[in-house]
Motif scaffolding. Structure first.
Motif, PDB file in Angstrom:
ATOM      1  N   LEU A  14       0.750  -1.163   0.174  1.00 25.60           N
ATOM      2  CA  LEU A  14      -0.032  -0.026   0.009  1.00 25.60           C
ATOM      3  C   LEU A  14       0.890   1.023   0.023  1.00 25.60           C
ATOM      4  CD1 LEU A  14      -2.691  -1.039   2.671  1.00 25.60           C
ATOM      5  CD2 LEU A  14      -3.089  -0.761   0.024  1.00 25.60           C
ATOM      6  N   VAL A  15       1.930   1.263   0.791  1.00 25.66           N
ATOM      7  CA  VAL A  15       2.946   2.395   0.887  1.00 25.66           C
ATOM      8  C   VAL A  15       3.345   2.577  -0.348  1.00 25.66           C
ATOM      9  CG1 VAL A  15       5.001   3.106   1.953  1.00 25.66           C
ATOM     10  CG2 VAL A  15       3.195   2.353   3.356  1.00 25.66           C
ATOM     11  N   THR A  16       3.813   1.357  -1.021  1.00 23.21           N
ATOM     12  CA  THR A  16       4.533   1.421  -2.559  1.00 23.21           C
ATOM     13  C   THR A  16       3.557   2.054  -3.463  1.00 23.21           C
ATOM     14  OG1 THR A  16       5.882  -0.244  -2.069  1.00 23.21           O
ATOM     15  CG2 THR A  16       5.590   0.205  -4.385  1.00 23.21           C
ATOM     16  N   ILE A  62      -6.703  -0.654   8.050  1.00 22.17           N
ATOM     17  CA  ILE A  62      -5.901  -1.653   8.492  1.00 22.17           C
ATOM     18  C   ILE A  62      -5.192  -1.463   9.788  1.00 22.17           C
ATOM     19  CG2 ILE A  62      -3.746  -3.133   8.251  1.00 22.17           C
ATOM     20  CD1 ILE A  62      -4.599  -3.204   5.205  1.00 22.17           C
ATOM     21  N   ALA A  63      -4.797  -0.170   9.944  1.00 21.52           N
ATOM     22  CA  ALA A  63      -4.021   0.242  11.126  1.00 21.52           C
ATOM     23  C   ALA A  63      -5.064   0.721  12.488  1.00 21.52           C
ATOM     24  CB  ALA A  63      -3.209   1.593  10.916  1.00 21.52           C
ATOM     25  N   GLU A  98      -6.484   7.780  -2.391  1.00 24.18           N
ATOM     26  CA  GLU A  98      -7.728   7.774  -1.866  1.00 24.18           C
ATOM     27  C   GLU A  98      -7.687   6.343  -0.989  1.00 24.18           C
ATOM     28  OE1 GLU A  98     -12.362   8.587  -1.661  1.00 24.18           O
ATOM     29  OE2 GLU A  98     -11.285   9.139  -3.393  1.00 24.18           O
ATOM     30  N   ARG A  99      -7.659   5.643  -2.131  1.00 20.40           N
ATOM     31  CA  ARG A  99      -7.944   4.236  -1.928  1.00 20.40           C
ATOM     32  C   ARG A  99      -6.827   3.495  -1.027  1.00 20.40           C
ATOM     33  NH1 ARG A  99     -11.087   6.211  -5.478  1.00 20.40           N
ATOM     34  NH2 ARG A  99     -13.227   5.429  -5.862  1.00 20.40           N
ATOM     35  N   ALA A 100      -5.702   3.747  -1.488  1.00 21.43           N
ATOM     36  CA  ALA A 100      -4.580   3.318  -0.722  1.00 21.43           C
ATOM     37  C   ALA A 100      -4.555   3.842   1.069  1.00 21.43           C
ATOM     38  CB  ALA A 100      -3.296   3.655  -1.298  1.00 21.43           C
ATOM     39  N   CYS A 101      -4.732   4.970   1.048  1.00 27.40           N
ATOM     40  CA  CYS A 101      -4.769   5.749   2.196  1.00 27.40           C
ATOM     41  C   CYS A 101      -5.852   4.986   3.245  1.00 27.40           C
ATOM     42  CB  CYS A 101      -4.685   7.236   2.192  1.00 27.40           C
ATOM     43  SG  CYS A 101      -3.469   7.970   1.503  1.00 27.40           S
TER      44      CYS A 101
END
Length: 101
Positions: A58-60, A82-83, A73-76
Motif C-alpha cells: 500500500l505504501v509502495t 488496517i491500522a 484515496e484508496r490506499a490511504c
C-alpha cells in the motif's frame, strides 16, 4: 473474502502490477473494504491483511502514483482501516503501518 482467499490474491495483484494505476486503485479499494469493520471480526480481517503483506505494498502504491487521486484515496483508506483498532493488536498494526513507510 478472507476465508475465500482474497487477501493473498489482492496482494499478488498489487505486487505484480505496480505501474498499473487501475489495478492499484481497485486492489487498494478491495483491501480497504475487507479490513473495514469493528469488533473482533474487523480485528481479524485487519490482521489478516497485515499477515498477507499488504502494508508495504500500500505504501509502495502511494509512492508510485503520486498524481493519481484514486490510488491515493484508496490506499490511504486501506492503510487507515488496517491500522485502526483497539488494544495491543491495534497498536501493533499502527506501528507496522508506520514502519512500512
Amino acid at each position: 473474502a478472507v476465508d475465500a482467499g482474497a487477501l493473498p490474491l489482492l496482494v499478488t495483484a498489487i505486487g505484480a502490477h505496480p505501474a498499473d494505476a487501475g489495478v492499484q486503485e481497485r486492489a487498494c479499494n478491495a483491501l480497504g473494504n475487507i479490513a473495514c469493520g469493528e469488533g473482533a471480526q474487523g480485528e481479524v480481517r485487519s490482521q489478516a491483511a497485515v499477515d498477507a503483506g499488504a502494508l508495504p505494498l500500500l505504501v509502495t502504491a502511494i509512492g508510485a502514483h503520486p498524481a493519481d487521486a484514486g490510488v491515493q484515496e484508496r490506499a490511504c483508506n486501506a492503510l487507515g482501516n488496517i491500522a485502526c483498532g483497539e488494544g495491543a493488536q491495534g497498536e501493533v498494526r499502527s506501528q507496522a503501518a508506520v514502519d512500512a513507510g
